[in-house]
Write an enzyme that holds these catalytic residues in place. Structure first.
Site, PDB file in Angstrom:
ATOM      1  N   ASP A   1       0.819  -1.211   0.000  1.00  0.00           N
ATOM      2  CA  ASP A   1       0.000   0.000   0.000  1.00  0.00           C
ATOM      3  C   ASP A   1       0.858   1.270   0.000  1.00  0.00           C
ATOM      4  OD1 ASP A   1      -1.991  -1.842   0.355  1.00  0.00           O
ATOM      5  OD2 ASP A   1      -2.841  -0.927   2.149  1.00  0.00           O
TER       6      ASP A   1
ATOM      7  N   HIS B   1       3.339  -2.114   3.534  1.00  0.00           N
ATOM      8  CA  HIS B   1       3.457  -0.807   2.907  1.00  0.00           C
ATOM      9  C   HIS B   1       4.852  -0.610   2.317  1.00  0.00           C
ATOM     10  CE1 HIS B   1       0.246  -0.621   5.896  1.00  0.00           C
ATOM     11  NE2 HIS B   1      -0.297   0.339   5.174  1.00  0.00           N
TER      12      HIS B   1
END
Length: 241
Positions: free
Chosen positions: A52, A201
């Site tokens: 992400d 992430h």
């Protein structure tokens, strides 16, 4: 890069003669439905590496790590969270040309559960148009910021045609969890059952440089195929023949 439904139909058509009771379109219907939350791969033996919050300064390094290992990843990208996506055009193009899946994480990374339908559409359309402008394809999968699927969100994803991904393992990198602590999450979960879709992430160097190589090694040791989120369902459909 996620295969489009048009390409998927062509792939399925090659095997359709052996299964006269169902057409390629009927096989397609087994794929995830828009607006339905998906947290795991469709079948065992897979690991869908999903990242992400990019694109960011570590994106190209992450792509190099994945490419060297012959692994594919899914990038849930925002428009403005860590700078404008257009300023990372080189990284976006590199990911696309390397065969990784580009997906949406909304334009501003705001909570979607309390948004109006109009604002949700704007958040999605801006990322969609940016990806089309940069590499010529439209994302079909998305992950909502903060995994917030409340309010009008899911009904709007159905209308817009987006398949919604969450996770079944939270690495906790966003909460200052070290790569070693994140690794323990996978060791504890194990490699059995339907394949994992982790929450992690690409904006943290530990996730890129330490956790990702460990995950590649962990997948190899456990005979897991490293796939994009979209491929995990394509493979399920093909295997289901």
């Amino acid at each position: 890069m996620m295969l489009s439904e048009t390409i998927l139909v062509a792939l399925l058509a090659a095997g359709a003669a052996a299964f006269p009771s169902e057409s390629p379109i009927e096989y397609l219907k087994r794929a995830p439905n828009p607006g339905v939350v998906i947290s795991k791969c469709a079948s065992p033996g897979m690991l869908a590496l999903a990242y992400d919050d990019g694109p960011y300064q570590y994106t190209e390094t992450l792509i190099d790590i994945l490419d060297k290992a012959g692994a594919k990843g899914t990038f849930f990208w925002t428009g403005t969270l860590y700078g404008c996506i257009y300023k990372q055009s080189k990284a976006v193009e590199k990911a696309f040309k390397s065969g990784h899946q580009i997906a949406s994480h909304t334009w501003t990374h705001s909570r979607m559960g309390g948004m109006s339908a109009a604002n949700i559409k704007t958040e999605m359309n801006k990322v969609e148009q940016a990806v089309i402008n940069l590499v010529g394809v439209k994302p079909a999968y998305m992950r909502p910021p903060y995994l917030d699927t409340g309010g009008q969100f899911l009904s709007n994803m159905k209308t817009l045609g987006y398949k919604v991904i969450t996770d079944d393992i939270d690495t906790g990198d966003w909460n200052n969890r070290s790569p070693a602590q994140s690794e323990q999450q996978f060791s504890s979960a194990g490699a059995s059952g339907n394949g994992h879709i982790p929450l992690m992430h690409e904006v943290y160097p530990g996730t890129v440089n330490t956790l990702t190589p460990w995950l590649i090694s962990w997948a190899q040791k456990n005979n897991l195929k490293l796939v994009t989120v979209g491929e995990s369902f394509l493979l399920f459909i093909l295997v289901s023949f």
